[in-house]
Design a protein around this motif. Structure first.
Motif, PDB file in Angstrom:
ATOM      1  N   UNK A 177       0.841  -1.211   0.000  1.00 20.82           N
ATOM      2  CA  UNK A 177       0.000   0.000   0.000  1.00 20.82           C
ATOM      3  C   UNK A 177       0.862   1.242   0.000  1.00 20.82           C
ATOM      4  N   UNK A 178       0.588   2.166  -0.919  1.00 19.94           N
ATOM      5  CA  UNK A 178       1.333   3.425  -0.943  1.00 19.94           C
ATOM      6  C   UNK A 178       0.605   4.375   0.009  1.00 19.94           C
ATOM      7  N   UNK A 179       1.293   4.773   1.096  1.00 23.82           N
ATOM      8  CA  UNK A 179       0.665   5.638   2.091  1.00 23.82           C
ATOM      9  C   UNK A 179       0.740   7.101   1.630  1.00 23.82           C
ATOM     10  N   UNK A 180       1.936   7.513   1.163  1.00 31.52           N
ATOM     11  CA  UNK A 180       2.030   8.858   0.588  1.00 31.52           C
ATOM     12  C   UNK A 180       3.133   8.853  -0.450  1.00 31.52           C
ATOM     13  N   UNK A 181       2.900   9.571  -1.524  1.00 33.08           N
ATOM     14  CA  UNK A 181       3.891   9.616  -2.597  1.00 33.08           C
ATOM     15  C   UNK A 181       4.317  11.064  -2.785  1.00 33.08           C
ATOM     16  N   UNK A 182       5.526  11.401  -2.324  1.00 33.38           N
ATOM     17  CA  UNK A 182       6.028  12.769  -2.466  1.00 33.38           C
ATOM     18  C   UNK A 182       7.034  12.820  -3.606  1.00 33.38           C
TER      19      UNK A 182
ATOM     20  N   UNK B 109       6.187   6.637   0.795  1.00 32.95           N
ATOM     21  CA  UNK B 109       6.045   5.723   1.932  1.00 32.95           C
ATOM     22  C   UNK B 109       5.169   4.548   1.514  1.00 32.95           C
ATOM     23  N   UNK B 110       5.739   3.354   1.662  1.00 35.91           N
ATOM     24  CA  UNK B 110       5.021   2.152   1.251  1.00 35.91           C
ATOM     25  C   UNK B 110       4.941   1.205   2.430  1.00 35.91           C
TER      26      UNK B 110
END
Ligand code: ADP
Length: 271
Positions: free
Chosen positions: A9-14, A19-20
């Motif tokens: 699951x990708x939690x946040x993609x900056x 964050x995976x």
């Protein structure tokens, strides 16, 4: 690589960091596969004995020396055997759909044909006690699986009939909006309370068990609809108000629509 199943699951993609979170779901997938195969096998095994029971019931019903009471008992047995058959069929359909995780096929499908079939089925269930009609039909066709889409729309129409009192109205429409193709089935029936709406697509979830049983429901109809739509990247939207009625919308993404021009270009020569 070692046969384990991971959920990623990708939690946040900056722009700098992503964050995976990964989770090992090997065990829960194994249990889920086992449950699905078990249900499919049991349902399949129940088919033959049920066919035999129904056959002998029919034969016995033909016996003209039966008393009134025996006839009534036989009728009740036949109805229950029929209910069990529907349940077994729905369980098999559901486990087949669950097993097939690939997207549905892309046959060109005329939605008017699908709606007409569903209306015919709805009229059979209604027995002339409801007004069922098709209001609007867009020209766009759908790229999908004919049998699956027909079963989804038929489920919505027969539900609309079953949860709408006599003389009620059921109307269907197929339109293309910004969201994609929208097939709506509206009724002015009993409606669904807000807290029940998110739950009605769960297996065997019924707002009113006795009513559902009385009207011949298996409790699996909307679970089947949900799986069919998932395989078509489509969504189910439900709007409802107690005592006023419900609208069930199937939203089909634009990538699965075929407009008339493309349809003509794609048709075989001379067709
Ligand atoms: P069932 O066989 O019980 O109808 P479904 O999965 O088709 O099973 O539907 C689940 C439940 O959702 C039903 O038992 C009923 O309570 C509710 N429901 C479905 N369609 C409608 C509708 N058109 N109007 C009111 N309630 C509905």
């Amino acid at each position: 690589p070692d046969g384990r199943t991971l959920e990623v699951r990708v939690i946040s993609a900056g722009s700098k960091y992503t964050v995976v979170v990964t989770r090992d779901i090997t065990e829960s997938k194994r249990i889920d596969d086992f449950r699905r195969d078990f249900v499919a096998n049991v349902s399949h095994e129940l088919r033959t004995p049920l066919t035999v029971i129904k056959g002998f019931l029919e034969l016995t019903e033909e016996n003209s020396t039966l008393s009134q009471e025996d006839r009534l008992h036989l009728k009740m047995m036949s109805e229950q055997a029929e209910r069990m058959s529907s349940l077994v069929d729905d369980l098999l359909t559901l486990s087949r759909l669950e097993r097939d995780s690939a997207p549905a096929g892309r046959d060109p499908i005329d939605m008017l044909e699908v709606m007409t079939d569903a209306v015919a089925e709805g009229r059979m269930v209604s027995g002339g006690r409801h007004e069922i009609r098709i209001d609007k039909v867009a020209c766009e066709w759908v790229l999908g699986d004919r049998k699956e889409l027909r079963s989804a729309v038929t489920n919505l129409v027969t539900n609309a009939v079953r949860y709408t009192p006599e003389h009620g109205k059921v109307s269907l429409s197929w339109e293309v909006t910004d969201q994609g193709g929208v097939l709506s089935v509206s009724d002015n029936g009993i409606g669904i309370a807000p807290e029940d709406i998110p739950r009605v697509t769960e297996r065997f979830y019924r707002v009113d068990k006795s009513r559902s049983r009385e009207t011949g429901g298996t409790g699996l109809g909307l679970a089947i609809v949900k799986h069919v739509l998932f395989r078509h990247q489509a969504q189910l939207q439900i709007e409802s108000e107690i005592g006023k009625g419900s609208t069930f919308k199937i939203v089909i993404p634009k990538v699965r629509l075929l407009d008339e021009e493309e349809e003509l270009l794609g048709a075989p020569a001379g067709a």
